[in-house]
Design an enzyme around this catalytic site. Structure first.
Site, PDB file in Angstrom:
ATOM      1  N   GLU A 261       0.820  -1.213   0.000  1.00  0.00           N
ATOM      2  CA  GLU A 261       0.000   0.000   0.000  1.00  0.00           C
ATOM      3  C   GLU A 261       0.856   1.266   0.000  1.00  0.00           C
ATOM      4  OE1 GLU A 261      -2.725   2.689  -0.179  1.00  0.00           O
ATOM      5  OE2 GLU A 261      -3.351   0.594  -0.195  1.00  0.00           O
ATOM      6  N   THR A 305      -6.069   2.822  -5.560  1.00  0.00           N
ATOM      7  CA  THR A 305      -5.921   1.381  -5.336  1.00  0.00           C
ATOM      8  C   THR A 305      -6.799   0.575  -6.282  1.00  0.00           C
ATOM      9  OG1 THR A 305      -5.310   1.652  -3.013  1.00  0.00           O
ATOM     10  CG2 THR A 305      -6.227  -0.472  -3.662  1.00  0.00           C
ATOM     11  N   HIS A 421      -0.816   3.509   4.708  1.00  0.00           N
ATOM     12  CA  HIS A 421      -1.786   4.324   3.978  1.00  0.00           C
ATOM     13  C   HIS A 421      -1.866   5.697   4.628  1.00  0.00           C
ATOM     14  CE1 HIS A 421      -5.503   5.673   2.106  1.00  0.00           C
ATOM     15  NE2 HIS A 421      -5.539   4.577   1.362  1.00  0.00           N
ATOM     16  N   ASP A 480       1.040  -0.039  -5.137  1.00  0.00           N
ATOM     17  CA  ASP A 480      -0.179   0.278  -5.890  1.00  0.00           C
ATOM     18  C   ASP A 480      -0.207   1.713  -6.409  1.00  0.00           C
ATOM     19  OD1 ASP A 480      -0.518   1.307  -3.312  1.00  0.00           O
ATOM     20  OD2 ASP A 480      -2.694   1.015  -3.327  1.00  0.00           O
ATOM     21  N   HIS A 481       0.315   2.666  -5.617  1.00  0.00           N
ATOM     22  CA  HIS A 481       0.306   4.061  -6.074  1.00  0.00           C
ATOM     23  C   HIS A 481       1.253   4.867  -5.202  1.00  0.00           C
ATOM     24  CE1 HIS A 481      -2.275   5.000  -2.617  1.00  0.00           C
ATOM     25  NE2 HIS A 481      -3.087   4.029  -3.006  1.00  0.00           N
TER      26      HIS A 481
END
Length: 684
Positions: A261, A305, A421, A480-481
């Site tokens: 994440e 996500t 996150h 993911d990002h």
């Protein structure tokens, strides 16, 4: 006091008074449902305030219609509306209890999920307290029947109902403004139906859903099979031939996909306060049996996500607005990794320690063909087990092991971590490194949650080794990002040492990790440029699955034919030589605006990117894969999948036969959880 009571009683005996009373009673019963029947995740005083007031605007508007009518009709109309809305609320309570989500038009009209799953067991689902949502209707009827409130049959002046309607509209506008201030892009970047209900109310969600569904259906209704012609041609013209050295090297192996994440590439080998932030991932990254990519980019848009998952498992880009998993995940036809691998003998499962409705996963995963979906419903719930968007990673990965050991092999298992996150908060007992000192509260906690995630990965990899899964599996890691957005350039300048961290630097820092780790794999750090759109074709080649007839907008990262132009969702791109950000074209090597690049070269590169994005959008918006029937692939039937806990556990139990292929069955059904070692303080 008597005068007040008399005046209040007189007001209730007017039609306007009756409408206000109906709104108040409806609001009270709705708040009751929100707080006892749903899990909306309300946090803080603003969200609580919005939850309390959000039933008012819509019901004031609906009940206010009665004010435009004459005599008894107005009272009958109001009671009918109240009853029908109560039935809808009651139905959502039952559906939510089973599926942790709200009813939508697509579910009712298309999937049959309501009748198939609720109709058969409604007696077992209903609780006596559910019927309290009809109490306000009963109270209003009794007040009228026993003449406690008398019907006001006089004609109202037009200005009263008009003022009520205007007031309802103003209240809704204020509600939406406050909601947007707390959750920007609430309606354009929808990732959980719970959020809309929490902020705007169930009825507002229904309107939103109807509008969204109508728009989507209109586009899909106009689509036809011939729309695929140009897309199929593009696929054929741009297909990258597989690299024979890696084709089929992972055939028959289990595949773990570990979702890191918000994890950016710069964290690899990054040190702070004299410590490696991610020592376990650093070790994996540099091992001889790991294929690592140092020019791998996230390509997400608003869906973040959800976009990453879509690209990873479908090789389709996310949409320009919103998340395709939410807008199209329930209704569209997909040809995704879980279904493809399932049809090649794999058991497929996704693990996520949050509610199943987040990003509409509970519905989208059925469309993608996941056999199992282990959401928060499958894990122990304790207050200190969660942080931010779900379970803490150490607890999540440890508790996931109990289900992993039951999966028939070979399997494809995706594990979605969440602790790293935004806003990167972690309780002190789990902190093992100090914050950075940029002065930016968002950025400074990033190393702490990243370190925690890395420790969780180390524990999980140790368990794989202890069980022997490390010898029979390929473990794929991907970020993911981005973790730090371009709103924090000053802090990133301090972190990276780049004096003037600009838009070019921000584009380069969209790099995220991509690693494939497997015993015996010929590894090394690969400098090929690529992105999330390329993962599916790369994995399928390594597993030995022929995908030459599939609709995929990425290409095999290991192929000599792989295009190294990495498209971003907004039309920008990065490549080994040229990076485009906005209207500027930079030299990728030195970061300076490239004045030598020709207009023809600019046009060629930009056209490639816009073509890929527009064709991918056409596939999703038109649901074009329903017209496409590649040889060797069977269309997914969503009705074949059920993620209810009891159904899942029963299926896993049936798989534990004497000749079962799971590691649990191979260990005489003796659990291997005692081999999982974690220092999570919550579990001590």
């Amino acid at each position: 006091m008597k005068r007040f009571i008399k005046g209040f009683s007189s007001f209730l005996n007017t039609r306007l008074g009756f409408v206000i009373l109906a709104v108040v009673l409806y609001t009270i019963k709705t708040i009751y449902a929100y707080t006892t029947k749903f899990n909306l995740g309300v946090k803080g005083s603003l969200q609580t305030f919005l939850m309390v007031i959000n039933p008012i605007p819509v019901m004031l508007l609906l009940f206010g219609i009665a004010l435009y009518m004459k005599g008894r009709k107005s009272y009958i109309f109001l009671l009918i509306i109240d009853f029908l809305d109560s039935v809808w609320l009651f139905s959502n309570i039952l559906y939510y209890r089973e599926f942790s989500d709200f009813l939508t038009m697509i579910l009712i009209k298309g999937s049959g999920a309501v009748s198939n799953n609720l109709g058969k067991s409604i007696a077992g689902i209903v609780k006596p307290t559910d019927f309290l949502v009809f109490l306000d209707v009963l109270i209003l009827i009794l007040l009228l029947a026993f003449h406690v409130i008398k019907m006001d049959v006089k004609r109202l002046k037009w200005r009263i109902p008009i003022l009520v309607s205007c007031l309802a509209a103003l209240l809704f506008g204020a509600n939406l403004t406050l909601a947007e201030s707390d959750r920007s892009g609430l309606l354009t970047r929808t990732f959980d139906n719970n959020y809309i209900v929490k902020y705007l109310g169930l009825n507002a969600f229904n309107v939103y859903d109807i509008v969204k569904t109508t728009k989507t259906n209109a586009v899909k209704a106009q689509s036809k099979s011939s729309d695929l012609d140009s897309i199929e041609k593009y696929m054929k013209d741009n297909y990258a031939q597989p690299n024979p050295e890696y084709t089929g090297v992972a055939k028959g192996k289990n595949i773990f996909v570990i979702h890191l994440e918000s994890f950016q590439q710069y964290l690899i080998d990054y040190k702070w306060d004299g410590q490696e932030v991610t020592p376990n991932l650093n070790k994996i990254y540099h091992e001889d049996n790991t294929l690592s990519f140092d020019n791998f980019f996230n390509q997400v848009g608003q869906g973040k996500t959800a976009d990453a998952e879509l690209m990873l498992e479908n090789s389709l880009f996310g949409l320009p607005e919103g998340a395709a998993m939410v807008t199209d995940g329930t209704s569209n036809t997909f040809q995704a990794a879980p279904a493809i691998l399932d049809q090649h003998g794999y058991t497929t499962a996704s693990f996520h320690g949050d509610v199943p409705s987040f990003w509409n996963r509970d519905n989208t995963y059925k469309s993608w063909g996941y056999d199992y979906f282990f959401s928060s419903n499958f894990y122990k719930e304790k207050k200190d087990y969660n942080v931010g968007y779900g379970m803490k990673d150490k607890i999540f990965l440890r508790d996931s092991a109990q289900y992993i050991q039951q999966l028939p092999q070979p399997f494809y298992a995706k594990l979605i971590t969440v602790t790293n996150h935004y806003p990167y908060m972690l309780d002190k007992k789990n902190q093992s490194i100090t914050k950075t000192d940029t002065g930016d509260s968002t950025v400074d906690g990033y190393v702490q949650t990243a370190k925690y995630l890395d420790e969780a990965i180390g524990e999980f990899m140790d368990w794989l080794k202890a069980t022997g899964l490390d010898k029979t599996s390929m473990v794929v890691f991907y970020g993911d990002h981005y973790g730090i957005s371009d709103n924090h350039k000053k802090a990133m300048s301090k972190i990276t040492g780049i004096k003037n961290f600009d838009e070019f630097d921000n584009a380069q820092y969209q790099r995220v990790p991509f690693m494939m780790h497997m015993d015996g794999l010929k590894g090394g750090v690969n400098h090929t440029y690529g992105g999330e759109i390329d993962v599916l074709p790369t994995l399928l080649k390594m597993v030995g699955v022929n995908d030459s007839n599939m609709i995929q907008f990425g290409s095999d990262l290991l192929s000599k034919d792989h295009s190294q132009v990495v498209a971003f969702r907004n039309g920008d791109f990065v490549s080994p030589k040229v990076t485009k950000v906005g209207s500027n074209y930079y030299n990728t090597k030195n970061g300076k605006i490239d004045k030598k690049i020709s207009a023809q070269a600019k046009s060629k590169l930009s056209n490639k990117v816009t073509t890929e994005l527009s064709l991918s959008d056409r596939v999703i918006n038109g649901d074009l894969l329903r017209f496409y029937h590649p040889e060797g692939f069977t269309k997914v039937n969503r009705k074949d999948y059920n993620y209810k806990k009891s159904v899942t556990l029963d299926a896993l139990k049936k798989a534990r036969t004497k000749n079962g292929t799971s590691i649990l069955a191979q260990n005489d059904n003796k659990s291997l959880l005692d081999l999982y070692q974690t220092d999570a303080p919550e579990l001590k």
